[in-house]
Every structure is written in C-alpha cells, then in structure tokens.
Motif scaffolding. Structure first.
Motif, PDB file in Angstrom:
ATOM      1  N   PHE A  50       0.999  -1.277  -0.084  1.00 49.53           N
ATOM      2  CA  PHE A  50       0.008  -0.027   0.150  1.00 49.53           C
ATOM      3  C   PHE A  50       0.736   1.052   0.001  1.00 49.53           C
ATOM      4  N   TYR A  51       1.941   1.051   0.802  1.00 48.17           N
ATOM      5  CA  TYR A  51       3.089   2.115   0.835  1.00 48.17           C
ATOM      6  C   TYR A  51       3.516   2.804  -0.672  1.00 48.17           C
ATOM      7  N   CYS A  52       3.832   1.589  -1.589  1.00 46.39           N
ATOM      8  CA  CYS A  52       4.038   1.755  -2.913  1.00 46.39           C
ATOM      9  C   CYS A  52       2.930   2.599  -3.985  1.00 46.39           C
ATOM     10  N   PHE A  53       1.806   1.799  -3.584  1.00 45.04           N
ATOM     11  CA  PHE A  53       0.738   2.375  -4.452  1.00 45.04           C
ATOM     12  C   PHE A  53       0.451   3.834  -3.980  1.00 45.04           C
ATOM     13  N   GLN A  54       0.519   4.162  -2.700  1.00 48.24           N
ATOM     14  CA  GLN A  54       0.004   5.657  -2.437  1.00 48.24           C
ATOM     15  C   GLN A  54       1.220   6.556  -2.841  1.00 48.24           C
ATOM     16  N   ARG A  55       2.380   6.137  -3.213  1.00 44.88           N
ATOM     17  CA  ARG A  55       3.183   6.739  -4.231  1.00 44.88           C
ATOM     18  C   ARG A  55       3.441   6.668  -5.697  1.00 44.88           C
ATOM     19  N   GLY A  56       2.106   6.037  -5.795  1.00 44.07           N
ATOM     20  CA  GLY A  56       1.931   6.054  -7.510  1.00 44.07           C
ATOM     21  C   GLY A  56       2.361   4.752  -8.371  1.00 44.07           C
ATOM     22  N   LEU A  57       2.847   3.823  -7.571  1.00 44.90           N
ATOM     23  CA  LEU A  57       3.286   2.558  -8.238  1.00 44.90           C
ATOM     24  C   LEU A  57       2.374   1.616  -8.386  1.00 44.90           C
ATOM     25  N   GLY A  58       1.988   0.980  -9.590  1.00 47.69           N
ATOM     26  CA  GLY A  58       1.162  -0.083  -9.851  1.00 47.69           C
ATOM     27  C   GLY A  58       1.430  -1.196  -9.111  1.00 47.69           C
ATOM     28  N   GLU A  95       4.886  -2.854 -10.551  1.00 49.34           N
ATOM     29  CA  GLU A  95       5.918  -2.206 -10.237  1.00 49.34           C
ATOM     30  C   GLU A  95       6.351  -2.243  -8.785  1.00 49.34           C
ATOM     31  N   LEU A 140       9.584  -3.956  -7.278  1.00 49.91           N
ATOM     32  CA  LEU A 140      10.627  -3.160  -6.615  1.00 49.91           C
ATOM     33  C   LEU A 140      10.843  -4.094  -5.397  1.00 49.91           C
ATOM     34  N   ILE A 141       9.841  -4.519  -4.675  1.00 49.45           N
ATOM     35  CA  ILE A 141      10.024  -5.151  -3.242  1.00 49.45           C
ATOM     36  C   ILE A 141      10.799  -6.345  -3.380  1.00 49.45           C
ATOM     37  N   GLY A 170      14.305  -5.908  -4.044  1.00 52.58           N
ATOM     38  CA  GLY A 170      15.054  -5.268  -3.113  1.00 52.58           C
ATOM     39  C   GLY A 170      15.357  -6.206  -2.212  1.00 52.58           C
ATOM     40  N   PHE A 171      14.425  -7.271  -1.927  1.00 55.23           N
ATOM     41  CA  PHE A 171      14.516  -8.451  -0.983  1.00 55.23           C
ATOM     42  C   PHE A 171      15.463  -9.251  -1.308  1.00 55.23           C
ATOM     43  N   LYS A 197      17.826  -8.671  -3.369  1.00 52.60           N
ATOM     44  CA  LYS A 197      19.255  -8.113  -3.495  1.00 52.60           C
ATOM     45  C   LYS A 197      20.098  -8.016  -2.178  1.00 52.60           C
TER      46      LYS A 197
END
Lengths: 254, 51
Positions: B2-10, B13, B17-18, B21-22, B24
C-alpha cells in the motif's frame, strides 16, 4: 471549486462502523486540521481517502476536484495528486531511495503529462528537496526508511511530499512520537510546502503541532463525525477544556 | 504494498521493486558471478507475472 469535498461519508471495517457521516470541504490553498481523541476515526478518514482496501464505504461520496474518486485504485489517487504522509512509514529493505523515488516521481509526472526526469535531474531534485525539508542527504542513499529513526521517517515523508508535489497532502498524525525539535523540523518542512495551489489535511491528537502549522480551519472529530468546526482558536480552546467538553456539547445538540 | 501504491506505483511495479529489493539483500551475500546471473533471471521471471 473545492479541492476536496466529502459528503455524508459512512465507513466500516469488518462490519463495525467507524465513520458515521463525515462532511468536510477543503478548498485549494487551505490547511485544515482534524483533531479528536483516539479511536474517533481520524486515521480511518486518512486511509479511506488514500484508498486503503480494508475499509468499506457504506454511504456517501468523496469528490476530488469535482470528481468522485471512491472507485479509483490507490495508485490512481496518488497520480491525481493525493499524498498521504503515513503515521507509520514502511521500511523497504534493499529498495534504494533513489530507485523508489525514480519510479514514484516519474509515475506521477507521467500522469500530469510531464516528461520523466532523467537520472541527473532526479538527483538534483533529491538534493534540493532534501535540503528544503532538512532531510540528511545521506539518508537518500540508503534503503527506504530502513534503519531510519522515528523523526527521520517522518521527515522522509515530508521529503517525498516535496518530491511528488501533490495537490492534496494528508498528514496522518505526523507529530506522533516526535520530540519538540523533530516536531518543529517537520512543521518547518510542511510550512515551506504550503502553497496557493495545494491543500493540507493535518490530522493530530495534540494542539502543539498546530502552534507551528497554523491551520485555516480546525475540525473536531468524535465517534466518527465532525462535531465542531472553527478557526485556529478552537484548537487552543480544546487544549484547555479537553475533548469531553466538545463531547458533552455534541450530546446536548443531538 | 500500500505504501508503494500510495506513491503512485502500480501492482507490478511495486511487486518488482519489493521482490528485487528483498533478493538484493540476499544476493549481496553471494559471490559476484552468481549474483549477476541471479539478478538477470529475476528480471525475466517477474515480467508479466502480475495482472
């Protein structure tokens, strides 16, 4: 035209009604504070506006720039210019701030019909905005919120607000858990971002934040309704008399 | 998410990203030659896996 217009909004979570008919209008360029005791529904309102799916809208409407947004996905709302500064910002291990911002900023820019920012322009923006809101630039080289202190997380929310340039910024208890210095720093950041073409909804439990972010209007929410609205002096009156005073008042009126 | 969605990511995406990142964080523990290959594989696997 009103930036945000909430009409008779009823919201429930798992069959328990949290918002029981909220009416609220915020014009662009204005800052409205929502105050209320714990459990009054303030944070629920913030999350519903951002589109969190656990919340069931039973009745009412939410118009953003005249358009009903209740059917929109959270990312669509973000693209339209609604920003929520989280009460508890999430850590994203391994996701660099740079990467996150690149995706986020360019999604929002695309929605506004703007060209995506290249790497150099993005870095420059990051530097400028971090300085503007007083975020330690070293933090922008780390993973999102990972290992940030409470104050740094909150400041990072304001930093992202500065990067995304929303039309409406909702601050969900941004002051919670901050000492007075961190509170002032966050408030300074917000004040620098107040413009004629942006509205703010500042949700807080305490009046002290409103000493620094001086609102145009103050609304008191109790048991899922806004029971009283006034100017900035209402926040001071509340601090003196406590929420019981408004609660009793509201009971008499009903 | 939800944090990512709130920043505009679909959804795609945000997931990419998550998960990236995990991974990585884990790949950082591996020898370099494995890491490069694993990262490439990851990018292929995730494309079109959502929606």
């Amino acid at each position: 035209m009103a930036l945000l217009e909430i009409n008779d909004l009823h919201v429930s979570v798992e069959d328990s009604e949290i918002l029981r008919g909220v009416d609220l209008t915020i014009d662009t360029g204005q800052t409205h504070a929502i105050m209320g005791p714990n459990g009054s529904g303030k944070s629920t309102l913030a999350k519903v506006l951002a589109g969190r799916e656990e919340y069931e809208v039973d009745r009412g409407s939410v118009l953003f720039e005249g358009e009903d947004i209740l059917g929109d996905e959270p990312d669509e709302r973000a693209e339209k210019g609604i920003f929520l500064a989280f009460q508890y910002p999430v850590e994203l291990p391994g996701v660099s701030m740079n990467n996150f911002l690149k995706e986020s900023v360019n999604k929002v820019r695309e929605a506004r019909g703007e060209e995506p920012l290249g790497a150099a322009d993005l870095l420059q923006q990051i530097r400028e905005k971090a300085e503007l809101v007083g975020l330690n630039a070293d933090l922008t080289k780390r993973s999102v919120n990972e290992g940030f202190s409470g104050g740094e997380k909150k400041r990072n929310e304001i930093f992202q607000l500065a990067m995304l340039e929303p039309k409406l910024a909702i601050m969900d208890e941004t002051d919670s858990g901050l000492d007075i210095d961190a509170l002032r720093a966050v408030a300074d950041g917000v004040n620098k971002l107040r413009t004629d073409d942006r509205g703010f909804m500042v949700i807080t439990h305490y009046q002290r934040l409103l000493n620094y972010i001086v609102p145009d209007r103050v609304h008191v929410m109790i048991d899922g309704r806004i029971v009283r609205s006034g100017g900035k002096e209402l926040a001071v009156e509340l601090e003196d008399k406590g929420y019981e005073w408004v609660r009793e008042d509201a009971a008499v009126a009903a | 998410m939800f944090y990512c969605f709130q920043r505009g990511l679909g959804e795609e995406e945000a997931l990419k990203l998550i998960v990236n990142g995990f991974c990585k964080e884990i790949l950082a523990e591996l020898p370099m030659e494995f890491a490069v290959e694993a990262k490439e594989l990851l990018a292929i696997e995730l494309e079109g896996s959502v929606g």
